[in-house]
Design an enzyme around this catalytic site. Structure first.
Site, short mmCIF file in Angstrom:
data_model
loop_
_atom_site.label_atom_id
_atom_site.label_comp_id
_atom_site.label_asym_id
_atom_site.label_seq_id
_atom_site.Cartn_x
_atom_site.Cartn_y
_atom_site.Cartn_z
N HIS A 162 -7.41 9.51 -2.15
CA HIS A 162 -6.78 9.46 -0.81
C HIS A 162 -7.66 10.06 0.28
O HIS A 162 -7.70 9.58 1.40
CB HIS A 162 -5.42 10.16 -0.86
CG HIS A 162 -4.47 9.69 0.19
ND1 HIS A 162 -3.12 9.65 0.01
CD2 HIS A 162 -4.66 9.22 1.44
CE1 HIS A 162 -2.52 9.18 1.10
NE2 HIS A 162 -3.46 8.92 1.98
N LYS A 191 -2.70 5.80 -4.27
CA LYS A 191 -3.80 6.73 -3.96
C LYS A 191 -3.55 8.05 -4.67
O LYS A 191 -2.43 8.57 -4.61
CB LYS A 191 -3.89 6.96 -2.45
CG LYS A 191 -3.88 5.68 -1.63
CD LYS A 191 -4.06 5.91 -0.15
CE LYS A 191 -3.70 4.68 0.65
NZ LYS A 191 -2.25 4.52 0.93
N TYR A 193 2.99 9.80 -0.34
CA TYR A 193 4.12 9.25 0.43
C TYR A 193 5.45 9.44 -0.30
O TYR A 193 6.50 9.19 0.27
CB TYR A 193 3.94 7.74 0.72
CG TYR A 193 2.64 7.32 1.37
CD1 TYR A 193 1.82 8.24 2.01
CD2 TYR A 193 2.24 5.99 1.35
CE1 TYR A 193 0.62 7.84 2.59
CE2 TYR A 193 1.05 5.59 1.94
CZ TYR A 193 0.24 6.52 2.55
OH TYR A 193 -0.93 6.12 3.13
N ASP A 250 0.84 -1.21 0.00
CA ASP A 250 0.00 0.00 0.00
C ASP A 250 0.87 1.25 0.00
O ASP A 250 1.52 1.55 1.00
CB ASP A 250 -0.91 -0.01 1.24
CG ASP A 250 -1.85 1.18 1.27
OD1 ASP A 250 -2.95 1.08 0.71
OD2 ASP A 250 -1.47 2.23 1.84
P1 NAD Z 1 0.29 1.40 12.05
O1 NAD Z 1 -0.93 1.35 12.86
O2 NAD Z 1 0.58 0.33 11.07
O3 NAD Z 1 1.48 1.53 13.11
C1 NAD Z 1 2.80 1.65 12.72
C2 NAD Z 1 3.68 1.83 13.97
O4 NAD Z 1 3.65 0.64 14.77
C3 NAD Z 1 5.13 2.04 13.58
O5 NAD Z 1 5.66 3.03 14.45
C4 NAD Z 1 5.80 0.70 13.83
O6 NAD Z 1 7.13 0.82 14.20
C5 NAD Z 1 4.97 0.14 14.96
N1 NAD Z 1 4.88 -1.34 14.88
C6 NAD Z 1 4.47 -2.07 13.82
N2 NAD Z 1 4.41 -3.37 14.13
C7 NAD Z 1 4.80 -3.48 15.41
C8 NAD Z 1 4.93 -4.59 16.29
N3 NAD Z 1 4.65 -5.83 15.91
N4 NAD Z 1 5.36 -4.34 17.57
C9 NAD Z 1 5.64 -3.07 17.98
N5 NAD Z 1 5.55 -2.00 17.18
C10 NAD Z 1 5.12 -2.19 15.91
O7 NAD Z 1 0.32 2.86 11.35
P2 NAD Z 1 0.38 3.42 9.87
O8 NAD Z 1 1.69 3.15 9.23
O9 NAD Z 1 -0.04 4.84 9.94
O10 NAD Z 1 -0.77 2.61 9.09
C11 NAD Z 1 -0.50 1.51 8.26
C12 NAD Z 1 -0.60 1.88 6.80
O11 NAD Z 1 -1.89 2.45 6.50
C13 NAD Z 1 0.36 2.99 6.36
O12 NAD Z 1 1.68 2.55 6.26
C14 NAD Z 1 -0.27 3.41 5.06
O13 NAD Z 1 0.02 2.50 4.04
C15 NAD Z 1 -1.74 3.38 5.43
N6 NAD Z 1 -2.26 4.70 5.89
C16 NAD Z 1 -3.21 5.31 5.13
C17 NAD Z 1 -3.75 6.52 5.51
C18 NAD Z 1 -4.81 7.14 4.66
O14 NAD Z 1 -5.14 8.31 4.84
N7 NAD Z 1 -5.38 6.42 3.71
C19 NAD Z 1 -3.33 7.16 6.69
C20 NAD Z 1 -2.34 6.52 7.46
C21 NAD Z 1 -1.84 5.29 7.06
#
Ligand code: NAD
Length: 277
Positions: free
Chosen positions: A106, A73, A48, A43
């Site tokens: 997006h 997106k 990004y 994704d």
């Molecule tokens: P997330 O909820 O996936 O959390 C990521 C955080 O958790 C990071 O700091 C990582 O180091 C930590 N982490 C991950 N796995 C872990 C584990 N097993 N143990 C401990 N810590 C851990 O947050 P995100 O990246 O914001 O969301 C995931 C994806 O969603 C993004 O990468 C992106 O592709 C998408 N996204 C989309 C939008 C949108 O507006 N459409 C907004 C935000 C994110």
């Protein structure tokens, strides 16, 4: 990998790898790591600035393109129909790809119905396999589908144990749009990784709080795309298909819902009152 069948019959992996805030300088390495441990759904987004690096990792992996499910997106304020079409083709040029598996708006950009017509035509022309939205709440979603010939395959919205989105999940199910969670680990907020309820539920299965948080969503048919730049966490986040939460455990996790988002974004979500519909 378990899949979800979208409303156009196309199968999407229920778990993928997200690259928001993954620095472009390390994106290729991270995506290659993710691919090496089994992720096939990726994704990214124009916003990004790492679409090209995701695509180059896919090519370097040597795995055929058709084994991947790649999402990007669109991000362009109030584009015309023509500008929206050209914008999507820009993603394809940057990624050196012939098609994307899923393209999302997006967030509501203005002239969303024009963008949507462009998306619908790009599906007919073979550039996009599936199309959807992100951060669309009831009003913007209804405005979009009112004139649409294709119902969005996916709505990617903030969804996690602290913001469980039950009304949106119900509405999207009625419309035939799959819910995809962004921030499935609450972006690490609210002490999620050491939360006592999640930790206790996890202990019963030999799993971490993160794995319980992901399993809770997957078990409701929600697509998840957790992000980590650490390979061991990528492995851990994928290792959620060999256990199930009992109904009591699901109920315990349901109590963590605060009913509001943690990000304070988008404005559309902040204005929406689930009790009104
Ligand atoms: P997330 O909820 O996936 O959390 C990521 C955080 O958790 C990071 O700091 C990582 O180091 C930590 N982490 C991950 N796995 C872990 C584990 N097993 N143990 C401990 N810590 C851990 O947050 P995100 O990246 O914001 O969301 C995931 C994806 O969603 C993004 O990468 C992106 O592709 C998408 N996204 C989309 C939008 C949108 O507006 N459409 C907004 C935000 C994110």
């Amino acid at each position: 990998m378990e899949t979800i069948t979208l409303n156009n019959g196309i199968k999407m992996p229920v778990l993928g790898y997200g690259v928001y805030m993954v620095d472009p300088s390390v994106t290729e390495r991270c995506v290659l790591d993710a691919i090496s441990v089994g992720y096939r759904s990726l994704d990214t987004a124009q916003y990004y600035e790492n679409e090209a690096m995701v695509a180059s990792a896919v090519r370097k992996s040597g795995i055929p393109r058709d084994e991947f499910f790649i999402t990007s997106k669109l991000c362009l304020s109030r584009p015309t129909y023509e500008q929206a079409k050209e914008n999507v083709k820009g993603s394809l040029r940057r990624m050196k790809m012939d098609y994307l598996d899923l393209m999302l708006i997006h967030w509501p950009m203005g002239n969303d119905s024009g963008i949507w017509r462009a998306f619908e035509d790009l599906v007919k022309e073979g550039y996009l396999r599936s199309i959807g939205v992100s951060n669309f709440y009831p009003k913007t979603y209804a405005d979009l589908v009112k004139n649409a010939s294709v119902i969005p395959a996916v709505n990617q919205i903030e969804t996690h144990v602290f913001y469980q989105q039950r009304p949106m999940i119900q509405l999207m199910a009625e419309q035939g749009t799959a819910v995809e969670s962004w921030g499935p680990l609450a972006e690490g907020m609210n002490g999620i990784f050491s939360h006592p309820v999640l930790t206790e539920v996890g202990a019963a299965h030999g799993k971490t709080a993160a794995q319980v948080a992901l399993r809770f969503l997957i078990q409701q048919g929600i697509i998840v795309i957790p992000k980590s730049v650490h390979k061991e966490r990528m492995i851990q986040n994928m290792d959620v298909f060999d256990f199930s939460l009992t109904e009591n455990e699901m109920a315990a996790v349901r109590t963590l819902d605060t009913g509001h988002n943690l990000e304070g974004w988008p404005a559309d979500a902040l204005k929406y009152n689930p009790n009104e519909w």
